[in-house]
Design a protein around this motif. Structure first.
Motif, PDB file in Angstrom:
ATOM      1  N   ASP A 128       0.850  -1.179   0.000  1.00 38.05           N
ATOM      2  CA  ASP A 128       0.000   0.000   0.000  1.00 38.05           C
ATOM      3  C   ASP A 128       0.890   1.235   0.000  1.00 38.05           C
ATOM      4  O   ASP A 128       2.083   1.166   0.214  1.00 38.05           O
ATOM      5  N   GLY A 129       0.286   2.365  -0.194  1.00 39.46           N
ATOM      6  CA  GLY A 129       1.082   3.569  -0.297  1.00 39.46           C
ATOM      7  C   GLY A 129       1.806   3.651  -1.625  1.00 39.46           C
ATOM      8  O   GLY A 129       2.691   4.470  -1.818  1.00 39.46           O
ATOM      9  N   ARG A 130       1.431   2.791  -2.566  1.00 41.31           N
ATOM     10  CA  ARG A 130       2.040   2.825  -3.900  1.00 41.31           C
ATOM     11  C   ARG A 130       1.306   3.847  -4.767  1.00 41.31           C
ATOM     12  O   ARG A 130       0.101   4.035  -4.649  1.00 41.31           O
ATOM     13  N   PHE A 131       2.066   4.491  -5.631  1.00 41.82           N
ATOM     14  CA  PHE A 131       1.472   5.416  -6.588  1.00 41.82           C
ATOM     15  C   PHE A 131       2.444   5.572  -7.747  1.00 41.82           C
ATOM     16  O   PHE A 131       3.572   5.074  -7.706  1.00 41.82           O
ATOM     17  N   GLU A 145       7.351   4.090 -10.841  1.00 40.87           N
ATOM     18  CA  GLU A 145       6.574   3.371  -9.835  1.00 40.87           C
ATOM     19  C   GLU A 145       7.148   3.770  -8.475  1.00 40.87           C
ATOM     20  O   GLU A 145       8.353   3.676  -8.254  1.00 40.87           O
ATOM     21  N   THR A 146       6.299   4.188  -7.567  1.00 40.01           N
ATOM     22  CA  THR A 146       6.776   4.820  -6.348  1.00 40.01           C
ATOM     23  C   THR A 146       5.981   4.348  -5.140  1.00 40.01           C
ATOM     24  O   THR A 146       4.813   3.965  -5.248  1.00 40.01           O
ATOM     25  N   SER A 147       6.624   4.371  -3.988  1.00 36.16           N
ATOM     26  CA  SER A 147       5.941   4.166  -2.720  1.00 36.16           C
ATOM     27  C   SER A 147       6.601   5.073  -1.694  1.00 36.16           C
ATOM     28  O   SER A 147       7.523   5.821  -2.018  1.00 36.16           O
ATOM     29  N   LYS A 148       6.164   4.964  -0.469  1.00 38.58           N
ATOM     30  CA  LYS A 148       6.769   5.750   0.589  1.00 38.58           C
ATOM     31  C   LYS A 148       8.231   5.375   0.776  1.00 38.58           C
ATOM     32  O   LYS A 148       9.037   6.151   1.269  1.00 38.58           O
ATOM     33  N   TYR A 149       8.586   4.154   0.350  1.00 42.50           N
ATOM     34  CA  TYR A 149       9.907   3.628   0.653  1.00 42.50           C
ATOM     35  C   TYR A 149      10.768   3.360  -0.574  1.00 42.50           C
ATOM     36  O   TYR A 149      11.901   2.913  -0.445  1.00 42.50           O
ATOM     37  N   SER A 150      10.260   3.610  -1.763  1.00 45.94           N
ATOM     38  CA  SER A 150      11.060   3.295  -2.947  1.00 45.94           C
ATOM     39  C   SER A 150      10.572   4.077  -4.155  1.00 45.94           C
ATOM     40  O   SER A 150       9.442   4.571  -4.188  1.00 45.94           O
ATOM     41  N   ILE A 151      11.452   4.165  -5.146  1.00 45.93           N
ATOM     42  CA  ILE A 151      11.081   4.738  -6.443  1.00 45.93           C
ATOM     43  C   ILE A 151      11.915   4.058  -7.513  1.00 45.93           C
ATOM     44  O   ILE A 151      13.111   3.832  -7.324  1.00 45.93           O
ATOM     45  N   ILE A 272       2.531  15.360  -1.696  1.00 41.98           N
ATOM     46  CA  ILE A 272       1.198  15.378  -2.291  1.00 41.98           C
ATOM     47  C   ILE A 272       0.450  14.080  -1.997  1.00 41.98           C
ATOM     48  O   ILE A 272      -0.750  14.074  -1.723  1.00 41.98           O
ATOM     49  N   ALA A 273       1.173  12.948  -2.014  1.00 42.58           N
ATOM     50  CA  ALA A 273       0.540  11.632  -1.911  1.00 42.58           C
ATOM     51  C   ALA A 273       0.174  11.237  -0.487  1.00 42.58           C
ATOM     52  O   ALA A 273      -0.626  10.319  -0.290  1.00 42.58           O
ATOM     53  N   GLU A 274       0.750  11.911   0.515  1.00 38.06           N
ATOM     54  CA  GLU A 274       0.598  11.490   1.916  1.00 38.06           C
ATOM     55  C   GLU A 274      -0.853  11.180   2.309  1.00 38.06           C
ATOM     56  O   GLU A 274      -1.103  10.158   2.954  1.00 38.06           O
ATOM     57  N   PRO A 275      -1.824  12.004   1.936  1.00 36.05           N
ATOM     58  CA  PRO A 275      -3.209  11.693   2.358  1.00 36.05           C
ATOM     59  C   PRO A 275      -3.746  10.389   1.791  1.00 36.05           C
ATOM     60  O   PRO A 275      -4.718   9.845   2.313  1.00 36.05           O
ATOM     61  N   TYR A 276      -3.124   9.877   0.705  1.00 37.15           N
ATOM     62  CA  TYR A 276      -3.643   8.681   0.049  1.00 37.15           C
ATOM     63  C   TYR A 276      -2.943   7.394   0.501  1.00 37.15           C
ATOM     64  O   TYR A 276      -3.402   6.301   0.182  1.00 37.15           O
ATOM     65  N   LEU A 277      -1.841   7.530   1.250  1.00 32.69           N
ATOM     66  CA  LEU A 277      -0.978   6.372   1.490  1.00 32.69           C
ATOM     67  C   LEU A 277      -1.593   5.309   2.384  1.00 32.69           C
ATOM     68  O   LEU A 277      -1.270   4.132   2.255  1.00 32.69           O
ATOM     69  N   ASN A 278      -2.439   5.694   3.303  1.00 27.49           N
ATOM     70  CA  ASN A 278      -3.004   4.721   4.239  1.00 27.49           C
ATOM     71  C   ASN A 278      -4.457   4.376   3.945  1.00 27.49           C
ATOM     72  O   ASN A 278      -5.141   3.794   4.793  1.00 27.49           O
TER      73      ASN A 278
END
Length: 384
Positions: A128-131, A145-151, A272-278
């Motif tokens: 989760d937290g992928r975008f 392809e990105t997440s909170k922990y990788s790109i 920008i993505a923080e509100p969508y991560l969880n």
């Protein structure tokens, strides 16, 4: 940066040896702490504690040396310490050594057992937290392809035109809509030519953006992840007009993508993505609470671990910064609990986490107050 993928996680989760060391330390990317070698000193301190514990457990000196040699080599590697993120994870035995530099704020911790302690890596593996990020200019298109922990960058040359001229034709300049991009401050692209006007320019740009949108359509709709666009401010309204993807985030990373490296792009996107991560985690917690009085949820650790091994767990919630010690007999499907780590017992939370992921379930580390059932350190949403 050494990231970790699912294959490597499962390799760690499935590894066993007579003596396995897992250690985690927080690290700093830059600044005074790096200059003062705080990260290096932190690992050295952890290793000294581990070595003392191994000696007190009467582990053979030869085994301790084999485990320690690559750790000591890492401590002495000055270049290694210049390229850190937020946390360092090390997994070692006399026959195995791996380290991962990760954007995870680990608490300093070490674990000595016959297995590796992979629970702190769960946030990286949750999925989760992928975008996705689309970095688009008139002369360049990149996709991540990105997440909170990788790109990671995805090659899309076979899906989309890589520049405007490929879409509208190489006579574009000859048709007098020549352009040049100002290099500083994300200023507007300037067009020059014979009788060209802003409306014509926008039509050409929209054609290009529509081609990109259509080229990415099948790829994007496969996972339906949020899409964030990185482009100059004046281009974003045109891209939104051309866009047909339902999960485009209505906020742009503004500026010139050429001025930002890949990790910088990730950091800007996270704001920008923080509100969508969880969102997925919160949906699962809500579902657990809705079903809490049915047989589709459980907060009994013994029942949950047995269900994990039977492949019945859809989502596992584990209280962060908590621990449950004991052993599990898979043949008898029986859990034995202990008050502390002793006599070769293991972390039951670590066991449940790695087995759930192995069986295709989701695992979330959750702070106590956000657990679906706060009376237990482990909650499970079961498969129907």
């Amino acid at each position: 940066m050494s990231m970790i993928n699912e294959q490597e996680f499962k390799k760690l989760a499935g590894y066993n040896n007579e003596t396995c060391i897992s250690t985690f330390i927080p690290t700093q990317r830059a600044g005074k702490e790096v200059l003062e070698e705080k990260n290096k000193k932190h690992l050295n301190s952890q290793w000294n504690e581990i070595r003392k514990k191994l000696k007190s457990d009467k582990v053979a000196d030869e085994t301790i040396e084999k485990i320690g040699n690559p750790i000591l080599a890492l401590i002495d590697d000055r270049d290694f310490w210049r390229h850190q993120s937020d946390g360092l994870a090390i997994f070692a035995s006399s026959e195995f050594f791996e380290n991962y530099t990760l954007p995870v704020n680990f608490e300093a911790y070490h674990y000595i057992s016959t297995e590796f302690y992979v629970k702190p890596l769960v946030p990286v593996m949750t999925g989760d937290g992928r975008f996705n990020i689309l970095s688009i200019q008139l002369e360049d298109v990149k996709f991540y392809e990105t997440s909170k922990y990788s790109i990671s960058q995805v090659e899309i040359d076979d899906l989309t035109p890589s520049r405007l001229e490929e879409r509208v034709g190489f006579d574009y300049k000859e048709k007098a809509l020549q352009f040049r991009t100002q290099g500083e401050g994300g200023e507007k692209t300037q067009f020059h030519g014979h009788g060209g006007n802003e409306r014509d320019e926008n039509v050409e740009i929209k054609q290009f953006f529509r081609a990109v949108d259509q080229g990415l359509k099948d790829y994007l709709t496969k996972d339906k992840l949020p899409l964030i666009v990185f482009c100059q401010d004046h281009l974003f309204p045109i891209y939104k007009d051309a866009n047909t993807y339902n999960h485009l985030i209505d906020k742009v990373i503004s500026g010139n993508p050429n001025d930002t490296d890949m990790l910088g792009i990730q950091q800007k996107a996270l704001e920008i993505a923080e509100p969508y991560l969880n969102e997925n985690r919160n949906e699962k917690i809500k579902k657990y609470k809705e079903l809490s009085k049915t047989e589709n949820t459980s907060s009994a650790v013994s029942d949950i671990i047995s269900s994990v091994y039977q492949g019945k767990v859809d989502t596992l919630f584990i209280e962060n910064r908590a621990e449950i010690w004991g052993n599990f007999n898979e043949d008898q499907m029986k859990v034995e609990f202990s008050d502390q780590q002793e006599n070769g017992n293991i972390s039951l939370l670590n066991l449940a986490a790695k087995k759930t992921i192995e069986m295709g379930g989701k695992v979330y580390l959750v702070e106590h107050e956000f657990m679906p059932n706060t009376e237990s350190k482990m909650n499970a949403l079961l498969r129907f």
